[in-house]
Design a protein around this motif. Structure first.
Motif, PDB file in Angstrom:
ATOM      1  N   MET A 111       0.890  -1.044   0.230  1.00 15.61           N
ATOM      2  CA  MET A 111      -0.143   0.032   0.154  1.00 15.61           C
ATOM      3  C   MET A 111       0.982   1.068   0.136  1.00 15.61           C
ATOM      4  SD  MET A 111      -3.175   0.414  -0.244  1.00 15.61           S
ATOM      5  CE  MET A 111      -3.711  -1.123   0.314  1.00 15.61           C
ATOM      6  N   VAL A 112       0.726   2.063  -1.170  1.00 18.04           N
ATOM      7  CA  VAL A 112       1.725   3.331  -1.265  1.00 18.04           C
ATOM      8  C   VAL A 112       0.739   4.276  -1.188  1.00 18.04           C
ATOM      9  CG1 VAL A 112       3.704   2.039  -2.122  1.00 18.04           C
ATOM     10  CG2 VAL A 112       1.991   2.865  -3.637  1.00 18.04           C
ATOM     11  N   SER A 113       0.845   5.381  -2.016  1.00 18.45           N
ATOM     12  CA  SER A 113      -0.139   6.430  -2.016  1.00 18.45           C
ATOM     13  C   SER A 113       0.349   7.588  -2.942  1.00 18.45           C
ATOM     14  CB  SER A 113       0.245   7.407  -0.519  1.00 18.45           C
ATOM     15  OG  SER A 113      -0.417   8.530  -0.552  1.00 18.45           O
ATOM     16  N   VAL A 114      -0.695   8.337  -3.187  1.00 17.94           N
ATOM     17  CA  VAL A 114      -0.426   9.267  -4.436  1.00 17.94           C
ATOM     18  C   VAL A 114       0.579  10.165  -4.041  1.00 17.94           C
ATOM     19  CG1 VAL A 114      -2.021  10.902  -3.220  1.00 17.94           C
ATOM     20  CG2 VAL A 114      -1.633  10.955  -5.945  1.00 17.94           C
ATOM     21  N   SER A 115       0.918  10.183  -2.816  1.00 15.51           N
ATOM     22  CA  SER A 115       2.013  11.031  -2.025  1.00 15.51           C
ATOM     23  C   SER A 115       3.356  10.427  -2.506  1.00 15.51           C
ATOM     24  CB  SER A 115       2.005  11.301  -0.645  1.00 15.51           C
ATOM     25  OG  SER A 115       0.847  11.990  -0.279  1.00 15.51           O
ATOM     26  N   GLY A 116       3.375   9.097  -2.729  1.00 18.36           N
ATOM     27  CA  GLY A 116       4.652   8.589  -3.026  1.00 18.36           C
ATOM     28  C   GLY A 116       4.840   8.580  -4.316  1.00 18.36           C
ATOM     29  N   VAL A 117       3.826   8.898  -5.437  1.00 16.19           N
ATOM     30  CA  VAL A 117       3.707   8.589  -6.779  1.00 16.19           C
ATOM     31  C   VAL A 117       4.273  10.043  -7.164  1.00 16.19           C
ATOM     32  CG1 VAL A 117       2.661   8.357  -8.994  1.00 16.19           C
ATOM     33  CG2 VAL A 117       2.310   6.779  -6.835  1.00 16.19           C
ATOM     34  N   LYS A 118       3.524  11.137  -6.854  1.00 18.79           N
ATOM     35  CA  LYS A 118       3.696  12.535  -7.157  1.00 18.79           C
ATOM     36  C   LYS A 118       4.298  13.447  -6.241  1.00 18.79           C
ATOM     37  CE  LYS A 118      -0.588  15.238  -6.050  1.00 18.79           C
ATOM     38  NZ  LYS A 118       0.352  16.262  -5.465  1.00 18.79           N
ATOM     39  N   GLY A 119       4.308  12.986  -5.027  1.00 19.29           N
ATOM     40  CA  GLY A 119       4.876  13.945  -3.736  1.00 19.29           C
ATOM     41  C   GLY A 119       4.040  14.862  -3.424  1.00 19.29           C
ATOM     42  N   THR A 120       3.643  15.025  -1.970  1.00 14.71           N
ATOM     43  CA  THR A 120       2.673  15.897  -1.628  1.00 14.71           C
ATOM     44  C   THR A 120       3.278  16.921  -0.532  1.00 14.71           C
ATOM     45  OG1 THR A 120       0.774  14.448  -1.652  1.00 14.71           O
ATOM     46  CG2 THR A 120       0.571  16.158  -0.020  1.00 14.71           C
ATOM     47  N   ALA A 121       3.141  18.421  -0.592  1.00 17.99           N
ATOM     48  CA  ALA A 121       3.685  19.410  -0.065  1.00 17.99           C
ATOM     49  C   ALA A 121       3.235  19.030   1.390  1.00 17.99           C
ATOM     50  CB  ALA A 121       3.303  20.784  -0.502  1.00 17.99           C
ATOM     51  N   GLY A 122       4.126  19.281   2.592  1.00 17.30           N
ATOM     52  CA  GLY A 122       3.750  18.928   3.965  1.00 17.30           C
ATOM     53  C   GLY A 122       3.898  17.353   4.320  1.00 17.30           C
ATOM     54  N   GLN A 123       4.161  16.659   3.422  1.00 17.31           N
ATOM     55  CA  GLN A 123       4.295  15.364   3.742  1.00 17.31           C
ATOM     56  C   GLN A 123       5.680  14.706   2.962  1.00 17.31           C
ATOM     57  OE1 GLN A 123       0.822  13.097   2.129  1.00 17.31           O
ATOM     58  NE2 GLN A 123       0.240  12.960   4.362  1.00 17.31           N
ATOM     59  N   VAL A 124       6.777  15.399   3.173  1.00 15.73           N
ATOM     60  CA  VAL A 124       8.046  15.027   2.487  1.00 15.73           C
ATOM     61  C   VAL A 124       8.454  13.543   3.075  1.00 15.73           C
ATOM     62  CG1 VAL A 124      10.427  15.357   2.428  1.00 15.73           C
ATOM     63  CG2 VAL A 124       8.968  17.301   2.161  1.00 15.73           C
ATOM     64  N   ASN A 125       8.375  13.477   4.307  1.00 15.66           N
ATOM     65  CA  ASN A 125       8.725  12.039   5.096  1.00 15.66           C
ATOM     66  C   ASN A 125       7.725  10.868   4.438  1.00 15.66           C
ATOM     67  OD1 ASN A 125       6.079  13.083   6.357  1.00 15.66           O
ATOM     68  ND2 ASN A 125       7.198  12.764   8.374  1.00 15.66           N
ATOM     69  N   TYR A 126       6.495  11.257   4.523  1.00 14.66           N
ATOM     70  CA  TYR A 126       5.493  10.265   3.759  1.00 14.66           C
ATOM     71  C   TYR A 126       5.740   9.812   2.487  1.00 14.66           C
ATOM     72  CZ  TYR A 126       0.873   7.765   3.572  1.00 14.66           C
ATOM     73  OH  TYR A 126      -0.100   6.889   3.461  1.00 14.66           O
ATOM     74  N   SER A 127       6.034  11.053   1.791  1.00 16.22           N
ATOM     75  CA  SER A 127       6.255  10.943   0.313  1.00 16.22           C
ATOM     76  C   SER A 127       7.602  10.146  -0.013  1.00 16.22           C
ATOM     77  CB  SER A 127       6.174  12.207  -0.342  1.00 16.22           C
ATOM     78  OG  SER A 127       4.960  13.013  -0.172  1.00 16.22           O
ATOM     79  N   ALA A 128       8.518  10.433   0.934  1.00 15.81           N
ATOM     80  CA  ALA A 128       9.662   9.594   0.833  1.00 15.81           C
ATOM     81  C   ALA A 128       9.561   8.144   0.946  1.00 15.81           C
ATOM     82  CB  ALA A 128      10.829  10.278   1.623  1.00 15.81           C
TER      83      ALA A 128
END
Length: 243
Positions: free
Chosen positions: A139-156
């Motif tokens: 289970m990843v996330s849209v944050s892991g595919v495009k990156g989300t501001a305020g979620q650098v740790n989660y996106s990484a």
């Protein structure tokens, strides 16, 4: 007896995955949780209502010793059983702007998603390789595919699991083991409770948040034999927010 292990299976998307797999397969379901035993027991009841065996298993996916100890003890109790399906669903968020992010907020998020992927997958893949069959869904996330501001740790963390999914999928494909990732957008769960759904839904072409069940149905497909020729893929399920 063949089992499916779902990490973070007590609530939200994890619970939905447990229930959908119970509806559609004869797998025994192992429901991992870290602290909310009551919620895990509720999920267990939902699984058992479909006639499947179910058990709850408490450990922190980021703690390799705890993972190994729990799964080795389970294997000793069930010498003829094996985990044919692994859904790496456990994850946490500690959002904030990177410039003010504490090391602990970085490490805990990365450890849960990325080290959790390693700790669980490394354990179950040994037997999958010997049995020449297995299904791993991350289970990843849209944050892991495009990156989300305020979620650098989660996106990484999620972005690293995306890359690991692609690499591991290539390593084990010859043994009929598939490794795929599912990248949800805004889904109605505990994790999105504090988000203003009415406002954020305007950013989604489908004009709504997704349901945990919709994600679970996709996961169930990827764990089935029907998905045998899909591996190393990241499938977005986000109402068109990133396509």
């Amino acid at each position: 007896m063949k089992y499916a292990l779902i990490t973070g299976g007590s609530r939200g998307i994890g619970r939905a995955v447990c229930e959908v797999l119970a509806e559609n397969t004869d797998y025994g379901i192992i429901i991992n949780y870290s602290s909310n035993k009551e919620a895990a027991l509720e999920t267990k009841k939902l699984v058992e209502a479909h006639g499947n065996q179910a058990e709850i298993m408490a450990f922190d996916v980021a703690d390799k010793k705890a993972v190994d100890d729990s799964l080795n003890a389970w294997q000793e109790r069930n010498p003829d059983a094996w985990i044919e399906v692994l859904v790496n669903n456990a994850g946490i968020t500690k959002d904030g702007l990177f410039m003010w992010m504490k090391e602990e907020d970085w490490s805990s998020v990365v450890n849960t998603s990325l080290n959790g992927f390693y700790n669980l997958s490394q354990f179950v893949i040994q037997k999958m390789l010997r049995k020449r069959y297995g299904r791993i869904v991350n289970m990843v996330s849209v944050s892991g595919v495009k990156g989300t501001a305020g979620q650098v740790n989660y996106s990484a963390a999620k972005g690293a699991v995306v890359a690991a999914t692609k690499a591991l999928g290539q390593e084990v494909a010859k043994r009929n083991i598939t490794v795929n990732a599912v990248a949800p957008g805004f889904i109605k769960t505990d994790m999105t409770e504090e988000i203003n759904e009415k406002e954020m839904a305007k950013l989604v072409p489908a004009n709504r948040f997704g349901e945990a069940r919709e994600v679970a149905d996709l996961v169930a497909f990827l764990t089935s034999k029907k998905a045998s020729y899909i591996t190393g893929e990241v499938i977005n399920i986000n109402g068109g927010i990133y396509s």
